[in-house]
Design a protein around this motif. Structure first.
Motif, PDB file in Angstrom:
ATOM      1  N   ASP A  62       0.836  -1.188   0.000  1.00 57.40           N
ATOM      2  CA  ASP A  62       0.000   0.000   0.000  1.00 57.40           C
ATOM      3  C   ASP A  62       0.879   1.249   0.000  1.00 57.40           C
ATOM      4  O   ASP A  62       1.959   1.266   0.585  1.00 57.40           O
ATOM      5  N   GLN A  86      -0.727   3.989   8.899  1.00 61.96           N
ATOM      6  CA  GLN A  86      -1.947   4.743   8.670  1.00 61.96           C
ATOM      7  C   GLN A  86      -1.807   5.502   7.350  1.00 61.96           C
ATOM      8  O   GLN A  86      -0.710   5.763   6.883  1.00 61.96           O
ATOM      9  N   ASP A  87      -2.937   5.854   6.780  1.00 60.42           N
ATOM     10  CA  ASP A  87      -2.937   6.674   5.572  1.00 60.42           C
ATOM     11  C   ASP A  87      -4.068   7.693   5.674  1.00 60.42           C
ATOM     12  O   ASP A  87      -5.242   7.331   5.573  1.00 60.42           O
ATOM     13  N   PRO A  88      -3.747   8.949   5.925  1.00 60.51           N
ATOM     14  CA  PRO A  88      -2.383   9.459   6.072  1.00 60.51           C
ATOM     15  C   PRO A  88      -1.853   9.253   7.486  1.00 60.51           C
ATOM     16  O   PRO A  88      -2.623   9.089   8.439  1.00 60.51           O
ATOM     17  N   GLU A 120       3.875  12.129  -0.333  1.00 60.80           N
ATOM     18  CA  GLU A 120       2.869  11.198  -0.838  1.00 60.80           C
ATOM     19  C   GLU A 120       3.488   9.969  -1.486  1.00 60.80           C
ATOM     20  O   GLU A 120       4.670   9.938  -1.823  1.00 60.80           O
ATOM     21  N   SER A 136       1.191   5.191   1.086  1.00 65.51           N
ATOM     22  CA  SER A 136       0.623   6.064   2.115  1.00 65.51           C
ATOM     23  C   SER A 136       1.197   7.470   1.992  1.00 65.51           C
ATOM     24  O   SER A 136       2.196   7.700   1.315  1.00 65.51           O
ATOM     25  N   THR A 137       0.555   8.381   2.681  1.00 64.80           N
ATOM     26  CA  THR A 137       0.987   9.781   2.739  1.00 64.80           C
ATOM     27  C   THR A 137       1.389  10.113   4.167  1.00 64.80           C
ATOM     28  O   THR A 137       0.744   9.668   5.125  1.00 64.80           O
TER      29      THR A 137
END
Length: 313
Positions: free
Chosen positions: A47, A136-138, A108, A49-50
């Motif tokens: 995945d 986590q995202d973000p 990002e 994520s930011t």
């Protein structure tokens, strides 16, 4: 969505995809038939994520213009690799989902497992967060900048003379923070953070350090007096036309290449290296015509002395 045109048919084609830090997140192979048009839907391996970094002062007010550095870590197979990038708080990067301003720096499309973030800004002590899981995202991180304590550093050798060094840095900080030189042997940290535990002077890959409390405005650091090295060489075989000398500290930590002119080649030296930290060094006479085979010698530089070495075939 990515469109590839004019690909060669009948031969394997390997496609790779990378996140914004150049970590590979997709790797697959396909072979196209002549005139084939294929639509692929591929799932990336991790995945993306930011990371949102909010920079504030102790009153909670946003701080724009801070230098925000992010270090991303990812284990691929048996290798743990590190990538670095940088941004500035308060900017508005084009195309980013989280716009700048209000002390925000955003990063990002990250596939990392964890990130470490450090922030520096003139007039503030540096702040940092290390090894935050990217789960986590973000992922939102808040770093608070405090007014630091200015610290003046005096660097002398064992004879009491002022000693200029390559750099004076914080010890115990995951981010490299250097003091500015104000005079011969004098350096100053504009803002010394409470999280640092000492000061170190670095000379040619070697370091000396002292403990220091941020509340103390002065520090004195004693380093060994420098030495120098004079390198010469015996007559070499005709194929060895030296272009210069490499010098490396041992264990490895610093290196330098000193080019030489025709006159120095004709007299077989000397080549002089001044202001060396005492310790062991390896020197190599660089002869590119030998296909990378260099002539070398090992030597120990002594504090306050000039050491001579002769390189022999």
């Amino acid at each position: 969505h990515i469109n590839f045109t004019e690909l060669e048919a009948g031969r394997p084609i390997r496609l790779h995809a990378f996140d914004s830090m150049e970590y590979e997140v997709l790797d697959f192979e396909l072979t196209l038939a002549p005139d084939e048009h294929r639509i692929l839907t591929e799932t990336i391996e991790r995945d993306l994520s930011t990371v949102i970094v909010r920079v504030t002062d102790v009153e909670g007010r946003p701080v724009d213009g801070a230098s925000v550095s992010l270090v991303a870590a990812l284990t691929q197979g048996s290798t743990r690799s590190i990538q670095r990038t940088q941004a500035e708080s308060g900017l508005d990067p084009p195309g980013y989902r989280y716009k700048g301003g209000n002390g925000i720096a955003s990063f990002e499309h990250l596939a990392a497992e964890s990130v470490s973030v450090s922030v520096q800004h003139a007039g503030y002590a540096p702040a940092w967060i290390t090894d935050a899981p990217l789960d986590q995202d973000p992922l939102e991180l808040v770093l608070t900048l405090e007014q630091g304590f200015p610290v003046e550093v005096e660097v002398i050798d064992e004879t009491g003379r002022a000693r200029d060094v390559d750099s004076v840095e914080l010890r115990g900080s995951p981010v490299a923070v250097q003091a500015g030189r104000t005079a011969p042997g004098r350096y100053q940290f504009a803002a010394f953070p409470g999280g640092a535990n000492g000061i170190m002077a670095i000379v040619k890959g070697r370091s000396w350090s002292i403990d220091h409390d941020a509340r103390q405005p002065m520090a004195r650091l004693v380093v060994p007096a420098s030495g120098s090295l004079v390198a010469m060489w015996d007559e070499l075989d005709p194929d060895c036309v030296p272009m210069g000398l490499f010098i490396f500290s041992e264990p490895p930590g610093w290196g330098w290449f000193e080019a030489m002119n025709e006159a120095t080649r004709a007299t077989r030296g000397p080549v002089i290296f001044d202001d060396l930290a005492p310790g062991d060094y390896r020197i190599e006479l660089h002869c590119p015509d030998l296909g990378g085979e260099d002539r070398s010698a090992r030597v120990t530089v002594v504090s306050g002395q000039r050491t001579e070495v002769v390189i022999r075939p």
